[in-house]
Write a protein that holds these residues in place. Structure first.
Motif, PDB file in Angstrom:
ATOM      1  N   LEU A 549       0.829  -1.196   0.000  1.00 52.10           N
ATOM      2  CA  LEU A 549       0.000   0.000   0.000  1.00 52.10           C
ATOM      3  C   LEU A 549       0.868   1.252   0.000  1.00 52.10           C
ATOM      4  CD1 LEU A 549      -2.580  -1.010   2.774  1.00 52.10           C
ATOM      5  CD2 LEU A 549      -2.882  -1.193   0.300  1.00 52.10           C
ATOM      6  N   PHE A 550       0.409   2.263  -0.760  1.00 52.68           N
ATOM      7  CA  PHE A 550       1.028   3.582  -0.741  1.00 52.68           C
ATOM      8  C   PHE A 550      -0.059   4.587  -0.407  1.00 52.68           C
ATOM      9  CE2 PHE A 550       2.612   7.579  -2.412  1.00 52.68           C
ATOM     10  CZ  PHE A 550       3.963   7.547  -2.067  1.00 52.68           C
ATOM     11  N   PHE A 551       0.223   5.492   0.538  1.00 53.38           N
ATOM     12  CA  PHE A 551      -0.773   6.446   1.010  1.00 53.38           C
ATOM     13  C   PHE A 551      -0.337   7.885   0.743  1.00 53.38           C
ATOM     14  CE2 PHE A 551      -1.504   2.941   4.189  1.00 53.38           C
ATOM     15  CZ  PHE A 551      -2.780   2.612   3.766  1.00 53.38           C
ATOM     16  N   ILE A 552      -1.329   8.744   0.516  1.00 52.79           N
ATOM     17  CA  ILE A 552      -1.152  10.187   0.596  1.00 52.79           C
ATOM     18  C   ILE A 552      -2.157  10.681   1.623  1.00 52.79           C
ATOM     19  CG2 ILE A 552      -1.212  12.399  -0.593  1.00 52.79           C
ATOM     20  CD1 ILE A 552      -0.759  10.944  -3.216  1.00 52.79           C
ATOM     21  N   ILE A 553      -1.681  11.381   2.650  1.00 50.37           N
ATOM     22  CA  ILE A 553      -2.571  11.933   3.670  1.00 50.37           C
ATOM     23  C   ILE A 553      -2.807  13.401   3.339  1.00 50.37           C
ATOM     24  CG2 ILE A 553      -2.934  12.377   6.114  1.00 50.37           C
ATOM     25  CD1 ILE A 553      -1.199  10.058   6.783  1.00 50.37           C
ATOM     26  N   PHE A 554      -3.989  13.719   2.850  1.00 56.69           N
ATOM     27  CA  PHE A 554      -4.299  15.093   2.480  1.00 56.69           C
ATOM     28  C   PHE A 554      -4.619  15.917   3.721  1.00 56.69           C
ATOM     29  CE2 PHE A 554      -4.705  13.287  -1.741  1.00 56.69           C
ATOM     30  CZ  PHE A 554      -4.170  14.301  -2.526  1.00 56.69           C
ATOM     31  N   ASN A 555      -4.203  17.147   3.675  1.00 55.08           N
ATOM     32  CA  ASN A 555      -4.301  18.070   4.813  1.00 55.08           C
ATOM     33  C   ASN A 555      -5.746  18.528   5.015  1.00 55.08           C
ATOM     34  OD1 ASN A 555      -3.964  20.029   6.736  1.00 55.08           O
ATOM     35  ND2 ASN A 555      -2.820  21.433   5.442  1.00 55.08           N
ATOM     36  N   GLY A 556      -6.371  18.042   6.087  1.00 57.77           N
ATOM     37  CA  GLY A 556      -7.762  18.404   6.350  1.00 57.77           C
ATOM     38  C   GLY A 556      -7.961  19.845   6.750  1.00 57.77           C
ATOM     39  N   LYS A 557      -6.863  20.557   7.073  1.00 59.68           N
ATOM     40  CA  LYS A 557      -6.989  21.970   7.400  1.00 59.68           C
ATOM     41  C   LYS A 557      -7.196  22.823   6.151  1.00 59.68           C
ATOM     42  CE  LYS A 557      -4.197  22.221  11.605  1.00 59.68           C
ATOM     43  NZ  LYS A 557      -3.041  22.870  12.239  1.00 59.68           N
ATOM     44  N   ALA A 558      -6.790  22.286   4.998  1.00 59.84           N
ATOM     45  CA  ALA A 558      -6.788  23.112   3.788  1.00 59.84           C
ATOM     46  C   ALA A 558      -7.742  22.604   2.717  1.00 59.84           C
ATOM     47  CB  ALA A 558      -5.367  23.185   3.217  1.00 59.84           C
ATOM     48  N   VAL A 559      -7.746  21.292   2.464  1.00 58.81           N
ATOM     49  CA  VAL A 559      -8.521  20.752   1.348  1.00 58.81           C
ATOM     50  C   VAL A 559     -10.006  20.929   1.609  1.00 58.81           C
ATOM     51  CG1 VAL A 559      -9.111  18.650   0.106  1.00 58.81           C
ATOM     52  CG2 VAL A 559      -6.726  19.121   0.675  1.00 58.81           C
ATOM     53  N   GLN A 560     -10.713  21.466   0.614  1.00 58.75           N
ATOM     54  CA  GLN A 560     -12.140  21.759   0.770  1.00 58.75           C
ATOM     55  C   GLN A 560     -13.044  20.802   0.010  1.00 58.75           C
ATOM     56  OE1 GLN A 560     -11.089  25.639  -0.797  1.00 58.75           O
ATOM     57  NE2 GLN A 560     -12.163  26.596   0.902  1.00 58.75           N
ATOM     58  N   ALA A 561     -12.546  20.232  -1.097  1.00 57.65           N
ATOM     59  CA  ALA A 561     -13.397  19.379  -1.923  1.00 57.65           C
ATOM     60  C   ALA A 561     -12.520  18.515  -2.817  1.00 57.65           C
ATOM     61  CB  ALA A 561     -14.346  20.225  -2.773  1.00 57.65           C
ATOM     62  N   VAL A 562     -13.152  17.506  -3.440  1.00 58.04           N
ATOM     63  CA  VAL A 562     -12.459  16.619  -4.368  1.00 58.04           C
ATOM     64  C   VAL A 562     -13.426  16.261  -5.489  1.00 58.04           C
ATOM     65  CG1 VAL A 562     -13.083  14.572  -3.005  1.00 58.04           C
ATOM     66  CG2 VAL A 562     -11.139  14.462  -4.578  1.00 58.04           C
ATOM     67  N   SER A 563     -12.897  16.084  -6.695  1.00 55.77           N
ATOM     68  CA  SER A 563     -13.731  15.688  -7.844  1.00 55.77           C
ATOM     69  C   SER A 563     -13.007  14.599  -8.620  1.00 55.77           C
ATOM     70  CB  SER A 563     -14.003  16.895  -8.751  1.00 55.77           C
ATOM     71  OG  SER A 563     -12.809  17.330  -9.383  1.00 55.77           O
ATOM     72  N   ASN A 564     -13.749  13.970  -9.578  1.00 59.87           N
ATOM     73  CA  ASN A 564     -13.112  12.966 -10.426  1.00 59.87           C
ATOM     74  C   ASN A 564     -13.249  13.353 -11.894  1.00 59.87           C
ATOM     75  OD1 ASN A 564     -15.755  12.428 -11.083  1.00 59.87           O
ATOM     76  ND2 ASN A 564     -15.748  10.293 -10.383  1.00 59.87           N
ATOM     77  N   ASP A 565     -12.757  12.499 -12.781  1.00 60.92           N
ATOM     78  CA  ASP A 565     -12.767  12.814 -14.209  1.00 60.92           C
ATOM     79  C   ASP A 565     -14.175  12.846 -14.786  1.00 60.92           C
ATOM     80  OD1 ASP A 565     -10.062  12.967 -14.119  1.00 60.92           O
ATOM     81  OD2 ASP A 565      -9.669  10.996 -15.011  1.00 60.92           O
ATOM     82  N   ALA A 566     -15.129  12.223 -14.121  1.00 63.20           N
ATOM     83  CA  ALA A 566     -16.505  12.186 -14.619  1.00 63.20           C
ATOM     84  C   ALA A 566     -17.306  13.411 -14.201  1.00 63.20           C
ATOM     85  CB  ALA A 566     -17.202  10.918 -14.130  1.00 63.20           C
ATOM     86  N   GLY A 567     -16.664  14.349 -13.511  1.00 62.38           N
ATOM     87  CA  GLY A 567     -17.373  15.551 -13.081  1.00 62.38           C
ATOM     88  C   GLY A 567     -18.150  15.385 -11.804  1.00 62.38           C
ATOM     89  N   GLU A 568     -17.909  14.300 -11.067  1.00 58.78           N
ATOM     90  CA  GLU A 568     -18.569  14.106  -9.777  1.00 58.78           C
ATOM     91  C   GLU A 568     -17.770  14.836  -8.697  1.00 58.78           C
ATOM     92  OE1 GLU A 568     -20.499   9.774  -9.831  1.00 58.78           O
ATOM     93  OE2 GLU A 568     -18.353   9.735 -10.208  1.00 58.78           O
ATOM     94  N   TRP A 569     -18.493  15.368  -7.705  1.00 56.43           N
ATOM     95  CA  TRP A 569     -17.864  16.144  -6.648  1.00 56.43           C
ATOM     96  C   TRP A 569     -18.247  15.572  -5.287  1.00 56.43           C
ATOM     97  CZ3 TRP A 569     -14.882  20.731  -7.012  1.00 56.43           C
ATOM     98  CH2 TRP A 569     -14.646  21.157  -8.324  1.00 56.43           C
ATOM     99  N   ALA A 570     -17.368  15.784  -4.322  1.00 62.36           N
ATOM    100  CA  ALA A 570     -17.641  15.335  -2.954  1.00 62.36           C
ATOM    101  C   ALA A 570     -16.879  16.221  -1.980  1.00 62.36           C
ATOM    102  CB  ALA A 570     -17.228  13.878  -2.772  1.00 62.36           C
ATOM    103  N   GLY A 571     -17.318  16.166  -0.724  1.00 62.38           N
ATOM    104  CA  GLY A 571     -16.557  16.836   0.317  1.00 62.38           C
ATOM    105  C   GLY A 571     -15.195  16.199   0.472  1.00 62.38           C
TER     106      GLY A 571
END
Length: 983
Positions: A549-571
């Motif tokens: 497994l390889f992980f990236i821990i995204f900074n919860g203090k800064a990141v506001q949202a995430v999307s994918n190539d299909a145009g879907e969005w999420a918190g």
């Protein structure tokens, strides 16, 4: 004792008090039954029927009939004392509008300075009309008493919030400071400097609005206000913890002094303490000569860009700070939450009568006309501090007055300029706002992409991004100054997972193959990091026979949202099967191609992080591409619409009294074998004048009183926080109720509350959830605390740092103690898988995790710490182990403020072929012999079928978990039997 002999005499003084308009009281009395002739009983009837408040009745019964009315306002109850007089809750007689009445008493009125400052506050407040400043309704003099009628604010000061909740999150603080700055910008436009900005003068309402309080030290630059200059000449005014350097030296001040004080407030809200400590004289001197501590020095997880903003507000020289509150707001826009409470609108009238302020802030946050917003150096006295630019009405993006800085303005802020930049420096140029009639400027030719270059310390810098890495992974990944990942002590920001240690895998070989290429290599895995001007490529190889497994821990203090190539969005904390994802933080974004899954929230300390995961089969190689970019207006609009998912450690829902204690299944540490206490805290509804509590249930001995008992109520803030004596035992039903005029207005019951024994668990895997299978206690008296909630102590134990998911010895331990002592048993388990004592030292991630749990329980809220660890330190000598763990133990005692007992188990078992490590065992025994710790069980003796994997493993089998729990209970029982019989 009443000053009256009859109800009629009492009613006469009620009439004379002016509390009721002529005829109103008589009309109400005609609709009631006859009053009792006893004046005390008559007063109680009037209170019950809402015709008097308890405060009014008490004073009227004492024969006092003056001071209940000021103009059209009727005093209902005291709220407290302000800097220059008493403050009361009142109600306008005809408008039925609540108000806060500040009264300068007759004795104070003889002092000219007090009177003049009181009137200055009135003049200052009367000139101001803004949603982030407490408004004034009326001012007057009644005989020799001056009074000021103000907006009644239903809320709490930020100082009280920090005292009760500790340091606040970055997002909340940025929102509060931006709102306060909006109010100060309005005051500045009207010619006022507050001069006493501090957390205690910033009120947070129940709907999340921040309001600036107490204009008593406000100073006007208007020529007519010479009295303030005369009164304060040569005097140090303000509060030592938050005072600006020039103010501490009694030098002339302008709005930049308020910006410094707001910066010191900013620092205190984020860290829980002001920038400087010491005596008043020492603080005043430090403000003048000592640089303020860096936020990143206090906590490396603070966003560097935000730390720079705070540092600029705390610059010693006024010309080095933000020159107006509007410029500070502009600098904060990258961290403002689009879905939160946004900055309230500034007034439409600037210092010289122009309609500029709102347009100026709009221009700054959208990146327009920034060159013309660079202020000249402010002057003191009657000269204006800053000339903000005039913009055409067609260029207006946000309405002035009490409007709101709309999401559209913030969206534009997210999409323009560099993160954290306040305004373009003098001498640069910016495009004119659309709609002004000017022809569009020619599009600039793109400059050649800057080539990545390596810097000392394994740091690579390219056009949009900067990366720092080492042998365990990526430590920092900043895009436009915004930190996207979170690097921790045990985990890295981006790393290959070491399953044997539940931590980041350190590569034995780590080399820089070129200025922009690094290779981490070892027998388990390898990662090749390549850095290009517009992207990064990380090639990851799993050399294991099983899954990697390889992980990236995204900074919860800064990141506001995430999307994918299909145009879907999420918190930002969503769980999704998205191989490709784009992450948004402020004005920056990062597209990551080649993943497997988004795992959702990963909670560490007070922050919530999101885990991106790549799963690699045995022997597989994958390349992950990361492309930094800048958020477009369309993307920013989507970010603003996305609702962020609740954090993993979000507070549980509260009832009508907002009880924060007791919680369901909460166990309070008893103080003796048969005695203890129950904590009761919450917030009463508006109008409540009394709070009471009742306990029902079976104590360990005797009979429990079921009488209602009074709980002290802070009338001004409507909060209550008390310890109610209670016998050991439970589960009790605890009922709390609020009353107004003897009528219940809110009631809340908690059905399972205990007074018994509470323990904190710490250490490595066998102290957490690494057993062969989950277990659960047989007794209903055993509960676990995860930092936010109490619950039945079923495995996996909540609250562990490693989020492990299997079995533990804790249910068996709790059962043994509950069976012996017949009281509830509380457990707070905080351990982390394989971990060394070095990883637990003060200041580390693991230490802070456990220290936080101790502070949540309170210094006397738990009996002892139970420590099981040693397997990861089998190479240490006795001296090394004892010295290292002593540092951990002594550090915890400093945090708690008392010599909290530690039980240390004898632990070193690494399997049938390595059953003991004598160095570690000797070190553990040395801690017992020297009195640093108490003796825990010898768990190395649990061998054979007590261990998993058919007796070949290190962790415990179901049989071993039961034996382990009983062994721990035996050692703790020996101690408790003595402690509970001590006088």
């Amino acid at each position: 004792m009443s000053a009256h002999t009859t109800a009629a005499a009492f009613l006469e003084i009620v009439h004379r008090s002016g509390i009721h308009a002529p005829g109103k009281l008589d009309a109400a009395l005609r609709d009631m039954e006859d009053l009792p002739d006893d004046p005390n009983r008559a007063a109680a009837v009037l209170v019950k029927n809402g015709l008097l408040t308890p405060f009014q009745a008490k004073n009227l019964l004492a024969g006092k009939c003056r001071g209940f009315r000021f103009g059209s306002y009727v005093i209902r109850t005291p709220l407290g004392r302000g800097g220059m007089g008493a403050v009361f809750l009142a109600e306008h007689e005809t408008l039925n509008r609540p108000a806060a009445i500040k009264v300068l008493t007759a004795s104070d009125a003889n002092r000219r300075v007090a009177v003049e400052r009181f009137l200055r506050e009135a003049r200052a407040a009367a000139a101001l009309d803004h949603p982030n400043i407490v408004r004034i309704f009326d001012v007057g003099q009644q005989g020799d008493v001056y009074f000021l009628a103000m907006e009644y604010v239903d809320g709490q000061t930020l100082e009280h919030l920090v005292k009760t909740s500790g340091a606040l999150s970055c997002g909340r603080v940025v929102e509060y400071i931006a709102q306060a700055a909006a109010g100060l910008q309005h005051a500045y436009e009207k010619g006022f400097v507050h001069r006493d900005i501090k957390p205690d003068n910033l009120m947070l309402t129940r709907d999340g609005t921040v309001k600036v309080l107490d204009m008593g030290l406000a100073r006007s630059s208007a020529d007519a206000d010479k009295v303030t200059e005369m009164l304060d000449s040569g005097a140090v005014v303000g509060t030592a913890d938050f005072i600006a350097p020039e103010q501490a030296m009694s030098a002339p001040v302008d709005i930049r002094a308020d910006i410094y004080s707001l910066g010191a407030t900013f620092f205190a809200l984020l860290t829980g303490k002001p920038p400087f400590t010491g005596t008043t004289a020492q603080k005043l001197l430090q403000h003048q000569v000592k640089p303020a501590p860096s936020l990143t020095g206090v906590d490396k997880t603070f966003p560097p860009g935000l730390a720079e903003v705070v540092a600029k507000t705390l610059a010693k020289r006024p010309e080095d700070r933000y020159q107006t509150p509007a410029h500070l707001i502009a600098a904060l826009t990258p961290w403002l939450n689009p879905s939160g409470k946004l900055v309230a609108g500034l007034s439409s009238t600037g210092p010289n009568g122009g309609e500029r302020a709102m347009e100026a802030v709009t221009a700054m946050v959208t990146g327009a006309s920034s060159a013309r917003m660079a202020p000249s150096r402010p002057q003191t006295g009657s000269a204006r501090n800053t000339r903000l630019p005039e913009l055409g009405r067609k260029g207006k993006l946000v309405a002035a007055g009490v409007g709101v800085l709309l999401v559209a303005g913030l969206v534009a802020a997210l999409s323009g300029g560099r993160s954290g930049a306040p305004a373009t420096e003098p001498g640069t140029h910016a495009a004119k706002p659309p709609g002004t009639g000017a022809p569009p400027a020619p599009a600039p030719q793109p400059a050649p992409a800057p080539q990545p270059e390596a810097a000392p310390g394994n740091r690579v810098t390219a056009g949009r991004y900067e990366v720092e890495l080492d042998a365990t992974g990526i430590k920092s990944l900043q895009i436009q100054g915004q930190e996207f990942i979170r690097s921790l002590t045990v985990y890295r920001g981006a790393y290959f997972y070491d399953g044997s240690r539940n931590a980041a895998l350190p590569f034995p070989t780590f080399t820089r193959q070129s200025p922009t290429t690094y290779l981490g290599d070892g027998p388990v895995a390898s990662v090749r990091y390549e850095f290009f001007p517009d992207r990064m490529a990380w090639t990851i190889t799993n050399k294991q026979g099983g899954e990697g497994l390889f992980f990236i821990i995204f900074n919860g203090k800064a990141v506001q949202a995430v999307s994918n190539d299909a145009g879907e969005w999420a918190g930002a904390l969503a769980k999704r099967d998205w191989p490709n994802s784009t992450w948004y933080a402020g004005r920056a974004k990062l597209k990551v191609t080649g993943g497997s899954v988004l795992r959702g929230a990963w909670t560490d300390l007070d922050e919530t992080c999101q885990v991106w995961q790549l799963t690699l089969p045995a022997g597989a190689t994958r390349t992950v591409t990361l492309e930094p970019g800048e958020v477009t207006p369309a993307e920013a609009a989507q970010v603003a619409k996305v609702a962020t998912a609740p954090t993993a450690n979000s507070e549980p829902a509260r009832g009508p009294l907002g009880l924060t204690a007791p919680l369901d299944r909460q166990v309070f540490q008893r103080t003796s074998r048969t005695t203890g206490w129950v904590g009761v805290s919450g917030r009463a509804p508006v109008g409540a004048d009394r709070v009471e509590v009742k306990l029902e249930g079976q104590p360990l001995e005797g009979v429990l009183s079921t009488d209602w008992r009074a709980v002290p109520l802070n009338a001004q803030e409507r909060t209550f926080d008390a310890r109610v004596p209670a016998p050991a035992g439970g589960w009790y039903t605890v009922t709390v109720r609020a009353l107004s005029n003897n009528e219940v207005v809110a009631e809340e019951a908690v059905t399972k509350v205990g007074v018994g024994e509470v323990f904190v668990g710490a250490g490595q895997s066998n102290s957490t959830n690494y057993g062969a299978e989950p277990t659960r206690p047989k007794s209903d008296l055993v509960a676990s605390f995860d930092g936010a909630r109490w619950q039945p102590a079923n495995d996996p134990q909540p609250g562990t740092h490693d989020h492990s998911k299997s079995g533990s010895f804790w249910p068996a331990f709790g059962d043994a103690l509950a069976d012996r002592y017949k009281v509830p048993i509380g457990l707070a388990v905080t351990g982390h898988g394989p971990s060394t004592t070095a990883e637990w030292r003060p200041g580390s991630e693991l230490f802070e995790w456990t220290a936080k749990r101790m502070k949540q329980l309170g210094p006397d809220g738990f009996r002892a710490v139970l420590w099981h660890q040693g397997e990861s330190d089998v190479g240490l000598t006795a001296d090394q182990y004892a010295t290292s763990l002593t540092t951990v133990i002594e550090g915890s005692r400093k945090v708690v403020g008392r010599p909290v007992p530690w039980f240390v188990a004898r632990v070193s078992y690494m399997g049938p072929d390595r059953p003991k490590a004598e160095g570690v065992r000797a070190g553990q025994k040395r801690l017992w012999d020297t009195g640093v710790a108490l003796e825990g069980p010898d768990t190395d003796a649990l061998t054979g079928d007590n261990r998993d994997n058919g007796g070949l493993g290190v962790h415990f089998s179901p049989k071993g978990l039961q034996a382990h729990g009983r062994a721990w209970a035996g050692k703790v029982t020996t101690y408790l039997d003595t402690a509970l019989t001590a006088p």
